[in-house]
Design an enzyme around this catalytic site. Structure first.
Site, mmCIF file in Angstrom:
data_model
loop_
_atom_site.group_PDB
_atom_site.id
_atom_site.type_symbol
_atom_site.label_atom_id
_atom_site.label_comp_id
_atom_site.label_asym_id
_atom_site.label_seq_id
_atom_site.Cartn_x
_atom_site.Cartn_y
_atom_site.Cartn_z
ATOM 1 C CD GLU A 232 53.722 60.264 72.829
ATOM 2 O OE1 GLU A 232 54.816 60.696 73.209
ATOM 3 O OE2 GLU A 232 52.990 60.911 72.055
ATOM 4 C CG ASP B 134 49.771 66.104 76.875
ATOM 5 O OD1 ASP B 134 49.478 65.458 75.860
ATOM 6 O OD2 ASP B 134 50.782 66.832 76.955
HETATM 7 O O1 FUB Z 1 52.437 67.194 75.083
HETATM 8 C C1 FUB Z 1 53.713 66.760 74.718
HETATM 9 C C2 FUB Z 1 53.681 65.313 74.401
HETATM 10 O O2 FUB Z 1 52.814 65.061 73.309
HETATM 11 C C3 FUB Z 1 53.124 64.443 75.503
HETATM 12 O O3 FUB Z 1 53.993 64.247 76.554
HETATM 13 C C4 FUB Z 1 52.785 63.243 74.721
HETATM 14 O O4 FUB Z 1 51.991 62.299 75.386
HETATM 15 C C5 FUB Z 1 52.094 63.868 73.536
HETATM 16 O O5 FUB Z 1 50.764 64.202 73.813
#
Ligand code: FUB
Length: 369
Positions: A205, A30
């Site tokens: 997301e 991320d």
């Molecule tokens: O790293 C945990 C979660 O997985 C993140 O918050 C999302 O964007 C995905 O990458």
């Protein structure tokens, strides 16, 4: 430029890791990259491996590190900047310190991070809040606020400060949301609104919004088929409406389910920071951050990016050159493998097993001879 490995190895003096993945001694995911004071800072989340219980098959993150580089070839790890054990409102057994962001305003650095709350909400669940920690310097130390931002239930915060000084916060929780932030960067200044005209089906997301030539780009991972690909929409206003444009990085070829990203311009070149599971091919919740160059077409749309191992930055010939992070290889006769599959942080080896097999590594600075 095509160079044989034995020629390069005699120039090996120091160790510089700039290829993909960018960090090779721990898992990182991320990545939010930012340019502060002429340097690139990357704020990733920090995947760890927990072999037992509920985390044996899920994301586990207990803290954050920050990394910086002046030349995109040597990365400094500034160590832990925040941990689940030093934020009052965070459940310190949740290992839920997911994708963060960081932004500078008036000489202060605001680090935004999602995590599971200690307190059970009205829906009977602890849920995700988004907290803020403040520092005088990009690398910290960061002091967390006592409570998460009121009015947000979600993950993957991203903050944009527009040219007129207005700050916006974006996050996700099923949909992608936006709200204005007050000047103090700690409170919402408008009701959260769902960003419209995005794909209805499939997980969305990780929003990342940036502005270029007066156009606002809303970029986000989305599962159109099996795993996340990076898609984007363009608009004339930070709060939309946005017009969907499609994908600029396709699904990973090895099945990594997530691909969280950010985009920066540094020294007149645009870069995409994203992640893959290079150091953990069999478990895609232990990821590794990467970067590749990004280009725009004349009409402002984004050219599709093919992930590379070579990554970014100009490598000095007097440093170790990681040929296993090659630019190109011959059609046959080259294989890359872990030195020890049980110890991925030891890195990879390059096997040339046919006459005339070759490997090339571009962007090497030889200086004067
Ligand atoms: O790293 C945990 C979660 O997985 C993140 O918050 C999302 O964007 C995905 O990458």
């Amino acid at each position: 430029m095509k160079i044989l490995p034995f020629i390069l190895s005699i120039f090996t003096i120091t160790f510089a890791l700039s290829q993909n993945p960018l960090i090779q001694d721990q898992y990182t995911a991320d990545p939010t990259a930012r340019v502060f004071n002429g340097k690139v800072y990357v704020y990733p989340s920090h995947d760890i491996r927990i072999d037992t219980g509920r985390f044996s098959n899920w994301f586990a993150m207990e803290d954050y590190h920050v990394f910086s580089s002046e030349n995109l070839t040597e990365w400094t790890d500034h160590g832990t900047i925040l941990s689940q054990n030093n934020v009052e409102w965070v459940d310190s057994n949740s290992y839920s310190m997911w994708a963060p962001d960081c932004i500078e305003r008036n000489g202060k650095f605001y680090f935004y991070f999602p995590a599971n709350k200690k307190v059970i909400g009205e829906n009977g669940r602890k849920g995700f809040g988004i907290g803020v920690a403040i520092a005088e310097k990009a690398e910290g130390p960061y002091i967390p606020q006592a409570n998460p931002i009121e009015g947000i239930n979600g993950i993957d915060p991203n903050v944009l400060i527009d040219k007129d000084g207005q700050a916006y916060i974006y996050w996700s929780m099923g949909n992608i949301y936006v709200a204005k932030l007050k000047e103090n960067m700690l409170e919402l200044d408008s009701e959260p609104q769902i960003i419209a005209n995005l794909p209805e089906k499939g997980l969305k997301e990780g929003p990342f919004v940036f502005e270029r030539n007066g156009i606002y780009y809303l970029t986000f991972p989305h599962v159109e088929n099996k795993t996340e690909r990076l898609e984007y929409a363009m608009g004339n206003n930070p709060m939309g409406p946005f017009e969907l444009k499609g994908a600029f990085m396709d699904e990973s070829t090895t099945g990594c389910w997530t691909n969280h990203h950010s985009i920066i311009e540094f020294q007149k070149q645009w870069y995409l920071f994203y992640h893959h599971n290079d150091l953990s091919p069999a478990f895609d919740k232990n990821r590794s951050i990467r970067a590749d160059s990004l280009f725009f077409k004349p009409d402002g749309t984004i050219q599709e990016i093919m992930p590379t191992l070579r990554g970014i930055g100009i490598t000095n010939a007097n440093t170790e050159i990681q040929l296993d992070r090659y630019s190109a290889i011959s059609f046959e006769g080259v294989a890359i493998d872990f030195i020890d599959t049980l110890k991925p942080f030891q890195g990879w080896k390059t096997i040339l097993n046919q006459e005339n097999a070759w490997i090339s590594y571009n962007q090497v600075e030889f200086e004067n001879g």
